[in-house]
Write a protein that holds these residues in place. Structure first.
Motif, PDB file in Angstrom:
ATOM      1  N   CYS A  10       0.840  -1.205   0.000  1.00 38.66           N
ATOM      2  CA  CYS A  10       0.000   0.000   0.000  1.00 38.66           C
ATOM      3  C   CYS A  10       0.873   1.253   0.000  1.00 38.66           C
ATOM      4  CB  CYS A  10      -0.915  -0.023   1.228  1.00 38.66           C
ATOM      5  SG  CYS A  10      -1.885   1.499   1.414  1.00 38.66           S
ATOM      6  N   TYR A  12       0.068   4.290   1.179  1.00 37.83           N
ATOM      7  CA  TYR A  12      -0.310   5.364   2.110  1.00 37.83           C
ATOM      8  C   TYR A  12       0.504   5.357   3.408  1.00 37.83           C
ATOM      9  CZ  TYR A  12      -3.925   6.589  -1.163  1.00 37.83           C
ATOM     10  OH  TYR A  12      -4.576   7.000  -2.287  1.00 37.83           O
ATOM     11  N   CYS A  13      -0.015   4.763   4.470  1.00 34.98           N
ATOM     12  CA  CYS A  13       0.612   5.037   5.763  1.00 34.98           C
ATOM     13  C   CYS A  13       1.784   4.110   6.068  1.00 34.98           C
ATOM     14  CB  CYS A  13      -0.428   5.000   6.882  1.00 34.98           C
ATOM     15  SG  CYS A  13      -0.781   3.370   7.541  1.00 34.98           S
ATOM     16  N   GLY A  16       2.291  -0.040   6.026  1.00 37.68           N
ATOM     17  CA  GLY A  16       2.879  -0.775   4.905  1.00 37.68           C
ATOM     18  C   GLY A  16       2.200  -2.103   4.630  1.00 37.68           C
ATOM     19  N   CYS A  17       0.863  -2.085   4.533  1.00 35.54           N
ATOM     20  CA  CYS A  17       0.125  -3.343   4.315  1.00 35.54           C
ATOM     21  C   CYS A  17       0.400  -3.905   2.920  1.00 35.54           C
ATOM     22  CB  CYS A  17      -1.367  -3.105   4.436  1.00 35.54           C
ATOM     23  SG  CYS A  17      -1.859  -2.540   6.056  1.00 35.54           S
ATOM     24  N   ILE A  44      -6.498  -4.856   4.952  1.00 34.11           N
ATOM     25  CA  ILE A  44      -6.169  -3.482   4.560  1.00 34.11           C
ATOM     26  C   ILE A  44      -7.323  -2.580   4.994  1.00 34.11           C
ATOM     27  CG2 ILE A  44      -4.593  -3.867   2.622  1.00 34.11           C
ATOM     28  CD1 ILE A  44      -6.968  -3.664   0.709  1.00 34.11           C
ATOM     29  N   CYS A  45      -7.061  -1.295   5.074  1.00 33.59           N
ATOM     30  CA  CYS A  45      -8.135  -0.370   5.450  1.00 33.59           C
ATOM     31  C   CYS A  45      -8.767   0.209   4.184  1.00 33.59           C
ATOM     32  CB  CYS A  45      -7.602   0.733   6.364  1.00 33.59           C
ATOM     33  SG  CYS A  45      -6.671   2.005   5.495  1.00 33.59           S
ATOM     34  N   LYS A  47      -8.412   3.013   2.732  1.00 28.27           N
ATOM     35  CA  LYS A  47      -7.487   3.686   1.795  1.00 28.27           C
ATOM     36  C   LYS A  47      -6.764   2.658   0.928  1.00 28.27           C
ATOM     37  CE  LYS A  47      -5.240   6.203   4.886  1.00 28.27           C
ATOM     38  NZ  LYS A  47      -6.044   6.119   6.099  1.00 28.27           N
ATOM     39  N   PRO A 201      -4.875   2.034  10.984  1.00 27.04           N
ATOM     40  CA  PRO A 201      -5.962   1.092  11.286  1.00 27.04           C
ATOM     41  C   PRO A 201      -5.516  -0.357  11.535  1.00 27.04           C
ATOM     42  CG  PRO A 201      -6.492   2.447   9.375  1.00 27.04           C
ATOM     43  CD  PRO A 201      -5.088   2.750   9.710  1.00 27.04           C
TER      44      PRO A 201
HETATM   45 FE1  SF4 Z   1      -2.574   1.319   3.619  1.00 25.37          FE
HETATM   46 FE2  SF4 Z   1      -4.493   1.338   5.446  1.00 25.37          FE
HETATM   47 FE3  SF4 Z   1      -2.531  -0.445   5.598  1.00 25.37          FE
HETATM   48 FE4  SF4 Z   1      -2.053   2.107   6.122  1.00 25.37          FE
HETATM   49  S1  SF4 Z   1      -3.367   0.726   7.301  1.00 25.37           S
HETATM   50  S2  SF4 Z   1      -0.801   0.751   4.851  1.00 25.37           S
HETATM   51  S3  SF4 Z   1      -3.379   3.116   4.672  1.00 25.37           S
HETATM   52  S4  SF4 Z   1      -4.062  -0.304   3.996  1.00 25.37           S
END
Ligand code: SF4
Length: 691
Positions: A10, A12-13, A16-17, A44-45, A47, A201
């Motif tokens: 991922c 975004y945050c 690192g999913c 995953i969230c 996003k 998340p």
């Molecule tokens: Fe992406 Fe959400 Fe995982 Fe953060 S928690 S890496 S934003 S999927």
């Protein structure tokens, strides 16, 4: 329907999913959690799931554009060959759109001209936490070796630089000590200044799993967050008192002799000095709060937290609620002191977990995108300027050129009035970006670059896990490192990189203490599991740090005490100062958006949920309020007009807002107040009035 699946990470945050993207006809159809993913734990969230639509947005930047004003100012100075190549320039909407190769030559010429006229010190570079390690590495190398400037910084300056500082001062390494999955093994979890369910998340999911397994949870925050509903102990504290409360926890552990004597004797130093200081600090006794109206319950809760922390296998999880204060680095030292006192470090299920913000902020720091560290945290001969000092030098026109890579400093940094006026002073601003945003408005040259989902590269998440990301969609745009290498080449440097792997091989050699054995081949073999640094030459990874020795010079953990200083809200609470129109404002993220929202605003399933920053306020404070929107004003500036909503978690006299939308101008409210050691802006507390 036939589709292929590509595994990646991922964008975004800092969690690192790992993701599995379904690709049809070269386009993403769906992103699902990678069920074998280590960081995401198979989840995953929102996003991760829906935050990819931006890739195909019509608003994506093209290859390059150059501002007409820059052209007019510089055209007569361009070398003959460049002039010839340009011919008669055509401008569309105030920009010239050249071929990429020509734009590299123009950028190289201007950088060289400034360097020749004013030396490399007239330049600064900011960014690198959103792009890959390879691009971050090339960015700092270009800045230091080609431009000859020590001024390189990244967005850790506005988030976790204090975590790096505080952890290095005490335990010698500024990174999470354990894998995320260890959260599930802990007996007690202390969450400080982290709205985990919204900002990280998949870490929150693990905290709740730990709870199901019988772990106890405590939350320390200035407002009631969602996690409080599940916590056994909730300490809602006054603004600017993290350090105070963390010191108090230590005080209870010491006075009740709950500390781990063997661990302290065998693994640490400076305990006696620390103990003396804390016992002689008039603010360290939790009973201090008995005299603070509205917070009289805290002594009891703080003592309970101390006892639970010291008597369990415990972990501390923290976010920007700790770091973005004037004593952020000291608060991180206080957190590390707790781990050293109780021996809750160097083993599974116990440790320290700073939740990094951007997907690759750990990697950007590891790559040396910091003014005081080279790759692998070696010290440079000359220390560069931190971002707030860069801004000052732009104001005074000592810094003439700035290169910004994927960081909207005209939106996400504090004191935007100052930054906006400083940016007007620059002679040359180059930006690599995905979309037009606040910083591109000031830029002379804007390069449109590949996003994380369109390229190959290494990312390091907040648990030190390296993932090799794979492109999900093709893009004809260059990668950040390609733009930089081309400019470097036209400046006469030997930046002959053909692939990101070429660069990574150089990283492995330059940063061998952490990455010696983390080759692309091994990262591909490790797949969704990734590898946690340090990775030895033989390929052995290190899930738990500090198992036998700390990474300090002599291997011992070092207690560092800092007395809390009475200020702000506490003074007002103690003295019963009532100013009905003034409030303490804190800021944070919303689940559906990320940072300046550059990508998330272009994803319909995310923007449909939240399309503006909302101010959360206390019921009592606003019961007679008739307006639909309010503007806030502080000593530093004014916000836009904000919608507000009463929220039961907000204490009287305080407020909360997100900062994802530039139009809300939240960051105009923050001034130069910053962490004393790292200059990370004090985003978590500002006194405001309703305009
Ligand atoms: Fe992406 Fe959400 Fe995982 Fe953060 S928690 S890496 S934003 S999927």
């Amino acid at each position: 329907m036939s589709f292929k699946t590509v595994e990646s990470v991922c964008t975004y945050c800092g969690v690192g999913c790992e993701i599995s993207a379904q690709i049809e006809n070269g386009k993403i159809k769906k992103i699902l959690p990678n069920k074998n993913g280590k960081a995401g734990g198979g989840n995953i969230c929102i996003k991760g799931k829906y935050g990819w639509e931006f890739l195909n947005s019509a608003k994506r930047l093209g290859e390059v554009k150059i501002k007409k004003d820059f052209f007019i100012k510089n055209f007569h100075l361009f070398p003959k060959e460049i002039k010839q190549e340009i011919g008669v320039p055509e401008f569309v909407d105030g920009y010239y759109y050249p071929q990429l190769e020509l734009s590299y030559k123009i950028a190289a010429w201007k950088f060289s001209q400034i360097k020749d006229d004013f030396t490399g010190f007239a330049h600064a570079s900011i960014g690198g936490a959103r792009t890959s390690c390879e691009s971050g590495f090339i960015f700092q190398k270009f800045t230091r070796e080609v431009l000859g400037s020590p001024n390189i910084d990244n967005c850790a300056r506005v988030c976790h630089a204090p975590s790096l500082k505080g952890m290095r001062l005490t335990i010698g390494e500024g990174a999470a000590t354990n894998p995320y999955d260890d959260i599930k093994e802990a007996g007690f979890l202390l969450v400080v200044g982290s709205n985990t369910t919204e900002a990280h998340p998949m870490i929150a999911t693990r905290i709740l799993e730990a709870k199901k397994r019988g772990a106890k949870i405590a939350v320390i925050d200035v407002r009631k967050i969602k996690l409080c509903d599940f916590a056994d102990l909730n300490a809602i504290i006054p603004f600017e008192t993290n350090l105070l409360v963390l010191n108090m926890i230590s005080y209870v552990i010491i006075t009740e002799e709950l500390y781990d004597k063997n661990f302290i004797k065998n693994r640490t130093e400076w305990f006696e000095e620390y103990k003396n200081e804390i016992l002689n600090d008039p603010f360290a006794n939790p009973d201090f709060f008995l005299g603070v109206k509205g917070y009289e319950e805290l002594p009891k809760i703080i003592s309970q937290i101390a006892r639970a922390y010291a008597s369990n296998k415990s972990m501390i999880v923290w976010g920007l609620g700790v770091t973005e204060h004037i004593d952020g680095s000291y608060a991180v030292c206080a957190i590390c002191n707790l781990a050293l006192l109780s021996g809750n470090i160097g083993k599974m299920g116990a440790g320290l977990m700073p939740l990094r913000g951007q997907n690759n902020v750990q990697g950007a720091c590891d790559m040396g995108c910091l003014p005081y560290y080279l790759p692998d945290y070696d010290h440079p001969q000359v220390e560069g300027l931190k971002t707030p000092d860069v801004i000052k030098k732009i104001q005074s026109q000592e810094i003439k050129s700035l290169y910004v890579m994927g960081e909207d400093i005209a939106h996400i940094h504090a004191n935007q009035n100052k930054i906006h006026s400083a940016l007007e002073n620059l002679e040359f601003l180059v930006v690599n970006e995905l979309f037009d945003n606040e910083i591109t408005k000031f830029a002379d040259i804007v390069f449109g670059v590949k996003s994380g989902y369109e390229k190959t590269g290494v990312y390091v998440n907040a648990e030190r896990r390296l993932h090799l990301s794979s492109p999900l969609q093709e893009s004809s745009l260059p990668d950040d490192w390609e733009v930089i290498s081309k400019i470097a080449k036209y400046m006469g440097a030997n930046f002959e990189y053909q692939t990101s792997e070429n660069i990574w091989n150089e990283v492995m050699a330059s940063a061998k203490k952490r990455f010696a054995g983390a080759s692309y081949e091994r990262l591909i073999q490790s797949g969704t599991q990734g590898l946690q640094w340090p990775v030895s030459l033989e390929g052995m990874q290190t899930p738990v740090l500090h198992a036998k020795t700390f990474r300090t010079k002599d291997g011992f953990g070092q207690f560092r005490y800092k007395k809390w200083q009475k200020r702000g809200m506490i003074i007002e609470l103690i003295n019963n100062i009532k100013n009905k129109s003034s409030f303490y404002l804190t800021t944070g993220r919303a689940l559906h958006h990320y940072n300046n929202g550059a990508q998330t605003k272009e994803c319909s399933k995310l923007i449909d949920k939240i399309d503006e920053d909302i101010l959360l306020v206390n019921q009592e404070d606003f019961e007679n309020f008739k307006e639909e929107r309010i503007g806030l004003i502080s000593a530093a500036g004014e916000s836009g007009k904000l919608k507000f909503k009463v929220h039961s978690g907000i204490k009287k006299g305080t407020m909360f807002a997100t900062f994802h939308f530039a139009s809300s101008k939240i960051n105009f409210l923050f001034g130069d107040e910053a962490d004393e050691l790292t200059k990370t802006a004090a985003f978590k507390s500002v006194k405001v009035e309703i305009k």
